[in-house]
Design an enzyme around this catalytic site. Structure first.
Site, PDB file in Angstrom:
ATOM      1  N   GLU A 104     -42.587  28.529  14.260  1.00 25.33           N
ATOM      2  CA  GLU A 104     -42.579  27.294  13.486  1.00 25.33           C
ATOM      3  C   GLU A 104     -42.275  27.636  12.028  1.00 25.33           C
ATOM      4  O   GLU A 104     -43.139  28.115  11.302  1.00 25.33           O
ATOM      5  CB  GLU A 104     -43.935  26.594  13.575  1.00 25.33           C
ATOM      6  CG  GLU A 104     -43.972  25.297  12.786  1.00 25.33           C
ATOM      7  CD  GLU A 104     -45.395  24.825  12.498  1.00 25.33           C
ATOM      8  OE1 GLU A 104     -45.592  23.607  12.386  1.00 25.33           O
ATOM      9  OE2 GLU A 104     -46.297  25.680  12.373  1.00 25.33           O
ATOM     10  N   ASP A 152     -47.601  29.775  15.034  1.00 27.10           N
ATOM     11  CA  ASP A 152     -47.908  28.691  14.118  1.00 27.10           C
ATOM     12  C   ASP A 152     -47.728  29.137  12.664  1.00 27.10           C
ATOM     13  O   ASP A 152     -48.063  30.265  12.305  1.00 27.10           O
ATOM     14  CB  ASP A 152     -49.355  28.257  14.365  1.00 27.10           C
ATOM     15  CG  ASP A 152     -49.802  27.139  13.470  1.00 27.10           C
ATOM     16  OD1 ASP A 152     -49.259  26.033  13.605  1.00 27.10           O
ATOM     17  OD2 ASP A 152     -50.693  27.369  12.634  1.00 27.10           O
ATOM     18  N   ASN A 196     -51.864  32.972  10.939  1.00 28.96           N
ATOM     19  CA  ASN A 196     -51.746  32.789   9.489  1.00 28.96           C
ATOM     20  C   ASN A 196     -53.117  32.651   8.846  1.00 28.96           C
ATOM     21  O   ASN A 196     -53.346  33.105   7.733  1.00 28.96           O
ATOM     22  CB  ASN A 196     -50.912  31.537   9.199  1.00 28.96           C
ATOM     23  CG  ASN A 196     -51.028  31.064   7.775  1.00 28.96           C
ATOM     24  OD1 ASN A 196     -51.676  30.056   7.502  1.00 28.96           O
ATOM     25  ND2 ASN A 196     -50.415  31.791   6.855  1.00 28.96           N
TER      26      ASN A 196
END
Length: 532
Positions: free
Chosen positions: A283, A246, A144
């Site tokens: 996640e 993540d 990200n």
């Protein structure tokens, strides 16, 4: 920044013949000799990834093999037999790539490992040693954002004409007012400043979590291809079994959720071209309606609702709602795909440790483990929960050193941080717990062994069955291929006696003196009984 990682997997015993009744009383099998409890990997039933147990490790705190105070790859190799002993058959490693931070969620090099932990060759040796023990290896992949010290970002800061400028998300200084007050507050971040000044006299960049983590621009095809190449590197050249993704919800902003879903489907397709049996767990920190559409791209997703529902049930001594909520989640996911993996957790590296959340009540924490491991899903176990480690915010104190032995004998205990919660005064080290049949460690081994040896508890469906029972009782049925297990937990401080299901014949597992007495189930305070 609140995040969740976790990997805990399954070291499994074969399903015993139905003529043998297994009874656990905290730490022993009835009808099984000690020799029968030790099985080679060739004999193990394997429910991973669908229902396996994954063990989450923060390498920095795990085991120090060279005396520098920091855990390392060789230290993990030394403790792989411990992971097998516990009963896990996969490990999820928190970030291992070079980074300026202790936690390493801000990467500076996607094709290397942090020298604090060892070399890439040593990590490859760890993977081989894990595979030799039938343990899979999953690593955190942080795409990200990068570190603000990543070479891409250092180049991007040089000016609007730099070829790396469009690797990140920028607001031009002449339009900045339209962006600077736009903030996205979500469950996994309380950061209120998301546009940051790089100190170059122009343009701000977007960093959802904080300024040291500039977000990548996934509208740029070059960025997407870079990410796919990074994934291929770790799968092909290094040999990992999969990734924990993540901040998967934040590839694009919340208002572009369909773009997020499409990206992860493309990512999965690209990675499966390299490794068809790839494991991906995401996640996505939100309610089930937001989480579910990610399943086609991320077949395993962490179940944060389960974590909070478990804590609420235990703290309020109300067992009625968790099975119902969990059944609703599973039904909702089945409406998206029947191939999903529900990654359940009781805690992780972002939440206070379970024993701390429960006020230090050891019996309640043991009960939490029984609930987690008798429910459907693929449970994750955060390192140290199995020995009753403690921890609370700030985050470094949720990630304190594992206590292998008593002070003075624990050569492998890390010392990168002075522990505040998990000390020799508050936590009994593993070496002592191994010799205690009533210890937290023995308790975890027993319930994991049961789950691994019983296909119904590992793979069965979930049916809440608490109607008409006292609210302090949590009750549900698990069914698989015509076999049923009836599960009862007393979350309250007073004993309860309830009627046995007519079809039930006898106990499979007992915790804390629960028993079947004729047609009555007797549940002392904070106890469990599983019937077949």
């Amino acid at each position: 920044m609140k995040r969740l990682r976790h990997i805990i997997t399954l070291f499994t015993l074969p399903l015993l013949r139905l003529s043998v009744v297994l009874v656990f009383s905290n730490s022993w099998f009835f009808g099984c000799s000690p020799q029968e409890q030790v099985r080679t990997k060739e004999q193990l039933a394997d429910h991973w990834p669908r229902a396996g147990i994954t063990y989450e490790i923060f390498i920095r705190s795990f085991y120090d093999s060279d005396g520098d105070g920091i855990g390392d790859f060789n230290g993990v190799i030394e403790k792989l037999d411990y992971v097998n002993e516990l009963g896990a058959n996969a490990i999820w490693f928190m970030p291992i790539m070079p980074s300026p931070s202790y936690h390493k969620y801000d990467v500076t090099d996607y094709r290397a490992v942090h020298p604090d932990y060892g070399t890439l060759d040593e990590f490859k040796a760890l993977i081989q040693a894990a595979h030799d023990r039938n343990i899979r290896v999953v690593i955190d992949l942080i795409i990200n954002h990068t570190s603000s010290e990543h070479p891409w970002f250092l180049e991007a800061k040089k000016g609007r004409d730099n070829p790396y400028r469009d690797y990140y998300v920028w607001a031009r200084n002449d339009t900045l007012a339209a962006y600077i007050d736009k903030k996205e507050i979500t469950l996994d971040s309380d950061n209120i400043q998301q546009w940051h000044d790089p100190g170059m006299g122009e343009d701000y960049y977007y960093g959802f979590f904080y300024g040291g983590m500039p977000d990548l621009n996934f509208d740029n095809p070059r960025v997407r291809e870079e990410v796919y190449d990074i994934g291929r590197f770790w799968l092909e050249e290094v040999g990992v079994d999969g990734f924990r993704l993540d901040a998967a919800k934040h590839i694009f902003p919340d208002e572009r959720a369909p773009d997020n879903h499409a990206f992860w489907q493309e990512f999965r397709q690209k990675m499966e071209e390299v490794k068809p049996d790839l494991y991906l767990v995401g996640e996505v920190y939100d309610k089930k309606e937001i989480v579910a559409p990610y399943l086609p791209g991320l077949p395993a997703l962490f179940n944060f609702d389960f974590h909070y529902g478990l804590l609420e049930a235990l703290l309020t001594q109300d067992g009625s709602s968790l099975p119902i909520k969990q059944a609703e989640v599973l039904t909702y996911y089945e409406g998206i795909t029947d191939e999903f993996i529900d990654a359940t957790i009781s805690s992780n590296h972002d939440q206070p440790r379970i024993l701390t959340s429960l006020g230090g009540d050891v019996e309640m924490a043991k009960l939490a483990a029984v609930i987690l491991l008798s429910m459907p899903g693929a449970p994750y176990l955060y390192y140290g929960e199995e020995i009753g480690m403690l921890g609370d915010k700030p985050d470094p104190n949720i990630r304190e050193p594992f206590l292998w032995d008593v002070a003075g004998k624990d050569a492998g205990r890390t010392s990168w941080i002075d522990p505040v919660f998990s000390t020799d005064e508050t936590v009994t080290p593993l070496a002592i717990q191994r010799e205690d049949a009533e210890s937290m460690f023995s308790h975890y081994k027993d319930i994991i062994r049961l789950r691994n040896s019983d296909k119904v508890l590992a793979l069965g469906s979930l049916k809440p069955s608490g109607d008409g029972l006292p609210t302090q009782v949590m009750a549900y049925e698990r069914e698989f291929e015509g076999e049923i297990r009836w599960v009862f937990h007393n979350l309250g401080g007073e004993p309860v006696e309830i009627a046995k299901p007519k079809e039930a014949t006898g106990p499979v597992y007992t915790f804390n003196r629960a028993q079947l007495n004729g047609s009555q189930i007797q549940l002392p305070s904070r106890s469990s009984l599983i019937l077949k």
